[in-house]
Scaffold this motif. Sequence first.
Motif, PDB file in Angstrom:
ATOM      1  N   MET A   1      -0.637 -18.837  -4.377  1.00  0.00           N
ATOM      2  CA  MET A   1      -1.632 -17.798  -4.662  1.00  0.00           C
ATOM      3  C   MET A   1      -2.459 -18.210  -5.884  1.00  0.00           C
ATOM      4  SD  MET A   1       0.714 -14.362  -4.209  1.00  0.00           S
ATOM      5  CE  MET A   1       1.703 -14.086  -2.758  1.00  0.00           C
ATOM      6  N   SER A   2      -3.763 -18.330  -5.704  1.00  0.00           N
ATOM      7  CA  SER A   2      -4.601 -18.766  -6.814  1.00  0.00           C
ATOM      8  C   SER A   2      -4.926 -17.637  -7.771  1.00  0.00           C
ATOM      9  CB  SER A   2      -5.897 -19.373  -6.250  1.00  0.00           C
ATOM     10  OG  SER A   2      -6.579 -18.427  -5.445  1.00  0.00           O
ATOM     11  N   ASP A   3      -4.936 -16.402  -7.286  1.00  0.00           N
ATOM     12  CA  ASP A   3      -5.205 -15.243  -8.126  1.00  0.00           C
ATOM     13  C   ASP A   3      -3.981 -14.968  -8.996  1.00  0.00           C
ATOM     14  OD1 ASP A   3      -5.724 -12.827  -9.266  1.00  0.00           O
ATOM     15  OD2 ASP A   3      -6.077 -11.746  -7.389  1.00  0.00           O
ATOM     16  N   PRO A   4      -4.124 -15.067 -10.348  1.00  0.00           N
ATOM     17  CA  PRO A   4      -2.964 -14.814 -11.219  1.00  0.00           C
ATOM     18  C   PRO A   4      -2.356 -13.442 -11.002  1.00  0.00           C
ATOM     19  CG  PRO A   4      -4.764 -15.797 -12.468  1.00  0.00           C
ATOM     20  CD  PRO A   4      -5.309 -15.453 -11.118  1.00  0.00           C
ATOM     21  N   GLY A   5      -3.167 -12.482 -10.613  1.00  0.00           N
ATOM     22  CA  GLY A   5      -2.663 -11.142 -10.373  1.00  0.00           C
ATOM     23  C   GLY A   5      -1.786 -11.043  -9.139  1.00  0.00           C
ATOM     24  N   ARG A   6      -1.834 -12.081  -8.304  1.00  0.00           N
ATOM     25  CA  ARG A   6      -1.014 -12.088  -7.087  1.00  0.00           C
ATOM     26  C   ARG A   6       0.024 -13.201  -7.098  1.00  0.00           C
ATOM     27  NH1 ARG A   6      -2.742  -8.676  -3.271  1.00  0.00           N
ATOM     28  NH2 ARG A   6      -4.803  -7.770  -3.462  1.00  0.00           N
ATOM     29  N   GLU A   7       0.178 -13.850  -8.221  1.00  0.00           N
ATOM     30  CA  GLU A   7       1.179 -14.901  -8.322  1.00  0.00           C
ATOM     31  C   GLU A   7       2.562 -14.314  -8.073  1.00  0.00           C
ATOM     32  OE1 GLU A   7       3.104 -17.836 -11.742  1.00  0.00           O
ATOM     33  OE2 GLU A   7       1.288 -16.673 -12.167  1.00  0.00           O
ATOM     34  N   PRO A   8       3.402 -14.967  -7.246  1.00  0.00           N
ATOM     35  CA  PRO A   8       4.735 -14.420  -6.955  1.00  0.00           C
ATOM     36  C   PRO A   8       5.572 -14.270  -8.222  1.00  0.00           C
ATOM     37  CG  PRO A   8       4.196 -16.226  -5.464  1.00  0.00           C
ATOM     38  CD  PRO A   8       3.142 -16.218  -6.518  1.00  0.00           C
ATOM     39  N   THR A  20      22.318  -6.615  -2.794  1.00  0.00           N
ATOM     40  CA  THR A  20      21.141  -7.434  -3.071  1.00  0.00           C
ATOM     41  C   THR A  20      20.374  -7.801  -1.811  1.00  0.00           C
ATOM     42  OG1 THR A  20      22.272  -8.314  -5.010  1.00  0.00           O
ATOM     43  CG2 THR A  20      20.323  -9.490  -4.287  1.00  0.00           C
ATOM     44  N   GLU A  21      21.072  -7.954  -0.684  1.00  0.00           N
ATOM     45  CA  GLU A  21      20.363  -8.283   0.551  1.00  0.00           C
ATOM     46  C   GLU A  21      19.358  -7.197   0.901  1.00  0.00           C
ATOM     47  OE1 GLU A  21      21.193  -9.540   5.217  1.00  0.00           O
ATOM     48  OE2 GLU A  21      22.881  -9.108   3.873  1.00  0.00           O
ATOM     49  N   LEU A  22      19.781  -5.940   0.785  1.00  0.00           N
ATOM     50  CA  LEU A  22      18.898  -4.817   1.087  1.00  0.00           C
ATOM     51  C   LEU A  22      17.908  -4.564  -0.035  1.00  0.00           C
ATOM     52  CD1 LEU A  22      18.209  -2.288   2.859  1.00  0.00           C
ATOM     53  CD2 LEU A  22      19.964  -1.063   1.555  1.00  0.00           C
ATOM     54  N   SER A  23      18.385  -4.633  -1.281  1.00  0.00           N
ATOM     55  CA  SER A  23      17.577  -4.181  -2.416  1.00  0.00           C
ATOM     56  C   SER A  23      16.574  -5.218  -2.911  1.00  0.00           C
ATOM     57  CB  SER A  23      18.493  -3.788  -3.583  1.00  0.00           C
ATOM     58  OG  SER A  23      19.252  -4.900  -4.012  1.00  0.00           O
ATOM     59  N   LEU A  24      16.820  -6.497  -2.631  1.00  0.00           N
ATOM     60  CA  LEU A  24      15.934  -7.529  -3.186  1.00  0.00           C
ATOM     61  C   LEU A  24      15.589  -8.636  -2.210  1.00  0.00           C
ATOM     62  CD1 LEU A  24      14.444  -8.573  -5.717  1.00  0.00           C
ATOM     63  CD2 LEU A  24      16.511  -9.901  -6.242  1.00  0.00           C
ATOM     64  N   VAL A  25      16.579  -9.187  -1.500  1.00  0.00           N
ATOM     65  CA  VAL A  25      16.313 -10.352  -0.653  1.00  0.00           C
ATOM     66  C   VAL A  25      15.279 -10.028   0.425  1.00  0.00           C
ATOM     67  CG1 VAL A  25      17.311 -11.959   1.002  1.00  0.00           C
ATOM     68  CG2 VAL A  25      18.569 -11.400  -1.089  1.00  0.00           C
ATOM     69  N   GLY A  26      15.521  -8.952   1.172  1.00  0.00           N
ATOM     70  CA  GLY A  26      14.575  -8.560   2.207  1.00  0.00           C
ATOM     71  C   GLY A  26      13.195  -8.241   1.663  1.00  0.00           C
ATOM     72  N   PRO A  27      13.112  -7.393   0.621  1.00  0.00           N
ATOM     73  CA  PRO A  27      11.804  -7.103   0.035  1.00  0.00           C
ATOM     74  C   PRO A  27      11.079  -8.338  -0.503  1.00  0.00           C
ATOM     75  CG  PRO A  27      13.360  -5.423  -0.604  1.00  0.00           C
ATOM     76  CD  PRO A  27      14.154  -6.475   0.119  1.00  0.00           C
ATOM     77  N   ALA A  28      11.796  -9.266  -1.129  1.00  0.00           N
ATOM     78  CA  ALA A  28      11.152 -10.481  -1.644  1.00  0.00           C
ATOM     79  C   ALA A  28      10.598 -11.318  -0.499  1.00  0.00           C
ATOM     80  CB  ALA A  28      12.141 -11.287  -2.474  1.00  0.00           C
ATOM     81  N   ARG A  29      11.356 -11.392   0.574  1.00  0.00           N
ATOM     82  CA  ARG A  29      10.887 -12.154   1.734  1.00  0.00           C
ATOM     83  C   ARG A  29       9.641 -11.505   2.318  1.00  0.00           C
ATOM     84  NH1 ARG A  29      15.480 -12.063   4.591  1.00  0.00           N
ATOM     85  NH2 ARG A  29      16.249 -13.953   3.564  1.00  0.00           N
ATOM     86  N   THR A  30       9.637 -10.177   2.383  1.00  0.00           N
ATOM     87  CA  THR A  30       8.500  -9.447   2.949  1.00  0.00           C
ATOM     88  C   THR A  30       7.244  -9.585   2.102  1.00  0.00           C
ATOM     89  OG1 THR A  30       9.962  -7.822   3.995  1.00  0.00           O
ATOM     90  CG2 THR A  30       7.689  -7.134   3.593  1.00  0.00           C
ATOM     91  N   THR A  31       7.417  -9.583   0.786  1.00  0.00           N
ATOM     92  CA  THR A  31       6.271  -9.537  -0.125  1.00  0.00           C
ATOM     93  C   THR A  31       5.900 -10.884  -0.728  1.00  0.00           C
ATOM     94  OG1 THR A  31       7.800  -8.908  -1.902  1.00  0.00           O
ATOM     95  CG2 THR A  31       6.683  -7.123  -0.733  1.00  0.00           C
ATOM     96  N   GLY A  32       6.676 -11.921  -0.448  1.00  0.00           N
ATOM     97  CA  GLY A  32       6.305 -13.258  -0.898  1.00  0.00           C
ATOM     98  C   GLY A  32       6.723 -13.614  -2.307  1.00  0.00           C
ATOM     99  N   HIS A  33       7.667 -12.880  -2.887  1.00  0.00           N
ATOM    100  CA  HIS A  33       8.141 -13.217  -4.224  1.00  0.00           C
ATOM    101  C   HIS A  33       9.318 -14.193  -4.134  1.00  0.00           C
ATOM    102  CE1 HIS A  33       5.394 -10.422  -6.029  1.00  0.00           C
ATOM    103  NE2 HIS A  33       5.789  -9.495  -5.176  1.00  0.00           N
ATOM    104  N   ARG A  34       9.515 -14.948  -5.191  1.00  0.00           N
ATOM    105  CA  ARG A  34      10.472 -16.052  -5.171  1.00  0.00           C
ATOM    106  C   ARG A  34      11.817 -15.663  -5.784  1.00  0.00           C
ATOM    107  NH1 ARG A  34       7.816 -20.712  -8.449  1.00  0.00           N
ATOM    108  NH2 ARG A  34       9.850 -21.682  -7.974  1.00  0.00           N
TER     109      ARG A  34
END
Length: 338
Positions: A1-8, A20-34
Amino acid sequence: MSDPGREPLRIGVLGAARITELSLVGPARTTGHRLVAVAARDRSRAEAFADEHDVERVVDSYTDLLADPEVEVVYNPLANGLHGPWNLAALAAGKHVLSEKPSASNAEEAAEVREAAAKSGTVFMEAFHYLFHPVTRRLHEILESGELGELQRVETLVAIPAPADSDPRWSLTLAGGAVMDLGCYSLHAVRMLAPWAGGAPRLVSARGGERAGAPGVDEWLDAELEFPGGATASARCHMAYGELEMSCRIVGSRGEAFAPNFVLPHRDDRVVVRTPEGERTERLGTRSSYTYQLEALAAHIRRDTPLPLDADDALATMSLIDESYRAAGFEPRPRTAL
């Protein structure tokens, strides 16, 4: 992501907790965060967790994770008694922190977390994910609209079947108990109605029951509260209930709104509204509340979008938890030493 505001976001995970699978892993996968790193007391558990959930690498210890320059956000889903110590350590390391609730073992420790967050200048957020879902937002919108009239009564119940006796949620030394695991949601949801009730609620009374074989640990607790404007509330929790129930009922002078599962709305996204004009059921979507939460945290960190949860809010909730415990004949949870 080139936009700093959208950097993962670059997230490090403390422990290999099941949530963590429900609370973070799935959401991170959905939203593109690392998910850049994970650490656990047992490295083999961390390695298995990383393999299963595509975490980029494993580090040897929690301390190593906090020292990792690539980790900018620390997610803390450890046992309740370990929230405070590792939240303090993460803030001292200059990391943003997303902590599972509650933020600490008691109000004294929560105050230290608040001070550490202010000193670090980083973001601290307690993971009351329900607040970001359209179900809860809609309850607030309906109340704001005046359709229900003046707020008169709020009833929250968060209850689950009993975990195994060996579960850390039954451990006093790990800050367990029904209020810590479940009642925090009941109390927080009541607190969030302050804008429509003349201000923050005060505790009127509380009663609870001790878990057999677990001295000092609450199996259930019922709290009664009152708002400055005269509305009343019950905040109930039970950790050995016959079924899962996580409901919120808001009663006004002209009608009521009911959410059957405000805590886990991906299981039931209904809001039922009853007024003299009739009854209707609104469905607000089963997208995970945890995904909405991660998006809100990222928007705040990257673009300074307002966030409704911070260390001040966490302290207010923890203070009400301690007060409820004392009123019901329990002691606040003890601190856990690392």
